[in-house]
Write an enzyme that holds these catalytic residues in place. Structure first.
Site, PDB file in Angstrom:
ATOM      1  N   ASP A 122      -6.834   1.447   6.041  1.00 23.72           N
ATOM      2  CA  ASP A 122      -7.816   0.590   6.630  1.00 23.72           C
ATOM      3  C   ASP A 122      -8.509   0.945   7.621  1.00 23.72           C
ATOM      4  O   ASP A 122      -9.113   0.004   8.548  1.00 23.72           O
ATOM      5  CB  ASP A 122      -7.041  -0.765   6.990  1.00 23.72           C
ATOM      6  CG  ASP A 122      -6.566  -1.528   5.869  1.00 23.72           C
ATOM      7  OD1 ASP A 122      -7.195  -1.500   4.710  1.00 23.72           O
ATOM      8  OD2 ASP A 122      -5.394  -2.053   5.623  1.00 23.72           O
TER       9      ASP A 122
ATOM     10  N   GLY B 186      10.639  -4.465   5.939  1.00 21.46           N
ATOM     11  CA  GLY B 186       9.115  -4.304   5.454  1.00 21.46           C
ATOM     12  C   GLY B 186       9.058  -3.537   4.279  1.00 21.46           C
ATOM     13  O   GLY B 186       7.876  -3.537   3.754  1.00 21.46           O
TER      14      GLY B 186
ATOM     15  N   PRO C 286      10.836   0.081   8.528  1.00 25.78           N
ATOM     16  CA  PRO C 286      12.101  -0.948   8.756  1.00 25.78           C
ATOM     17  C   PRO C 286      12.203  -1.454   7.443  1.00 25.78           C
ATOM     18  O   PRO C 286      11.521  -1.795   6.640  1.00 25.78           O
ATOM     19  CB  PRO C 286      11.541  -1.806   9.815  1.00 25.78           C
ATOM     20  CG  PRO C 286      10.508  -1.356  10.526  1.00 25.78           C
ATOM     21  CD  PRO C 286       9.836  -0.188   9.523  1.00 25.78           C
TER      22      PRO C 286
ATOM     23  N   VAL D 272       0.810  -1.158   0.037  1.00 24.16           N
ATOM     24  CA  VAL D 272      -0.043  -0.042  -0.097  1.00 24.16           C
ATOM     25  C   VAL D 272       0.831   1.203  -0.121  1.00 24.16           C
ATOM     26  O   VAL D 272       0.745   2.138  -0.832  1.00 24.16           O
ATOM     27  CB  VAL D 272      -1.013  -0.236   1.390  1.00 24.16           C
ATOM     28  CG1 VAL D 272      -1.808   1.492   1.235  1.00 24.16           C
ATOM     29  CG2 VAL D 272      -1.841  -1.284   0.959  1.00 24.16           C
TER      30      VAL D 272
END
Lengths: 295, 295
Positions: free
Chosen positions: B122, B59, B56, B36
């Site tokens: 979200d 990720g 990080p 995303v």
């Protein structure tokens, strides 16, 4: 580190960040109630904003007067000009729509000091955001921006886009939203494997069903979709959940969809109807020509 | 006076205020560089933002890594999580795209205290604004929002809208923008009778010319439009300003417009071509049937 201005010339760019701003429960200050102001009011009401309008009464456009009369609890109207920074107290967003560039700039400067997003009609450099041509059909909203290349162009593109829509998308989206809400009542998990399964199933039915079919759903049919579909981990057909015979009317092109008469003819799929009609017209025409020649 | 929450249930409403946010020279904090986050970076670069990315390294989505490598002067990347309110210093906009609802809420709360608009992926209730399905073709941007009824629906509507566009609108808009800029150089007045006359003339040529014709303009033709059109207070025809013979190719439906092969056939106007072809096909078919019967 470079300053922001030094890195602005790199590609890609030149556009805006398109967004759908949330105004439910928010306060918007609108300075100016002329023709542009009236159009702003329409959009603000559509987004559930509470509007504070500043405009001397003689400057009110007729539609602005109608809005003030019709929505007294949504629009707080003051018959005067903008008076100073106190007007910005508790405001979440500010729009100006006045003919005075100096006053416009003063208001925009105050907004920036107060960190309140501002749109200044006709002065692009005093805008945190622009508007564009806008289509709305119930929960569906489409905005077209030409990024400052002129409102007329956006309006022309809007006509094309509008023509591509069948007029029942808004209703279809409402029904899909209803189906989704009912499913969430059955399976309220947020995220996780169940959440992902729910999302996949919703995507699948949206992909498999023609959008127009959703417009015909009623509460009982929505429950049946969930019983026959979600509970059995499959997507049911429209025929399985609808016991009434399907209307075989061609999709209307009116902007306001009417329940029950919007399902596409099943025989051909709607995209074939017009070509077939033309084909038949050509055939009939030729028969007429040949009959005329035989006389 | 009523509170804002008391008046929220009145109609009309339920929508968003659609806007094109301006990010040129602005700083955006993006928390999260997964899939995303990568999509957010694309939109932010397209709007000329300077991005500060916190994530990080483990990720980072592959596309995010590509963006960081390709646009080192546009993206300031820190290999760590969000650490606290100091991260918001001088930020104009904040987007979060992380899987942690608690951390998301903390960041959103800090943004609201600091009056910085925030989108929390979200978590709709932590968003000042939503995104939607997005189409971009040069200066043309279109956003489709289903107002929270699911991204799949917006994507389906996007397909319809995309299909309605010829693929050359972006180029046409660029050329119209160029014509407008040249005209403003000749007549730089802001507002007033000349400003209004300029606006009317631009609207008129946009209305009179098929959009596809603008894609064929070069610098000399733009000057000729102004000489033969603006200076004589009329709209010249395409033929008057173009000395080359017109290509008579039907508009392509490819998404990337190609100069020179995009002008619609002039004989019928493009909307008539397909129905006429079907009509002719019908006529030919009937001749064939009648000839077969005569044998």
């Amino acid at each position: 580190m470079q300053t922001v201005s030094e890195i602005d010339n790199l590609s890609p760019g030149g556009g805006s960040l398109m967004m759908a701003w949330q105004l439910k429960g928010k306060r918007v200050l609108l300075v100016g109630g002329g023709e542009v102001g009236a159009s702003r009011i329409g959009h603000l009401l559509g987004a559930d904003a509470h509007i504070t309008l500043l405009c001397p009464e003689r400057g009110l456009f007729s539609a602005t007067k109608d809005y003030i009369a019709k929505y007294p609890q949504r629009i707080t109207y003051f018959d005067r000009r903008f008076t100073g920074p106190a007007e910005l107290h508790k405001m979440d967003l500010v729009l100006t729509a006045i003919d005075n560039p100096v006053a416009s700039r003063d208001i925009a400067d105050l907004c920036r000091q107060a960190k309140i997003p501002v749109n200044t009609a006709d002065v692009p450099e005093l805008c945190d955001f622009y508007f564009g041509a806008h289509i709305r059909d119930g929960p569906l909203q489409i905005m077209i921006s030409s990024n400052g290349n002129g409102p007329r162009i956006s309006a022309l593109i809007k006509e094309k886009v509008q023509a591509s829509l069948g007029g029942s998308e808004g209703l279809a989206i409402s029904k899909i939203g209803q189906l989704r809400a009912e499913l969430k009542q059955r399976v309220p998990e947020i995220g996780g494997p169940v959440g992902r399964k729910r999302m996949r199933w919703m995507s699948k039915i949206c992909n498999d069903w023609p959008m127009i079919d959703f417009t015909l759903l009623d509460d009982a049919m929505i429950q049946k979709i969930l019983d026959e579909g979600w509970e059995k981990d499959r997507v049911p057909t429209f025929e399985e959940v609808c016991e009434k015979p399907k209307p075989s009317v061609v999709e209307t092109t009116s902007s306001g969809p009417t329940e029950g008469v919007v399902r596409k003819a099943n025989l051909f799929g709607s995209n074939l109807l017009i070509p077939v009609a033309n084909f038949v017209a050509g055939a009939v025409f030729m028969v007429a020509v040949m009959l005329a020649r035989q006389r």
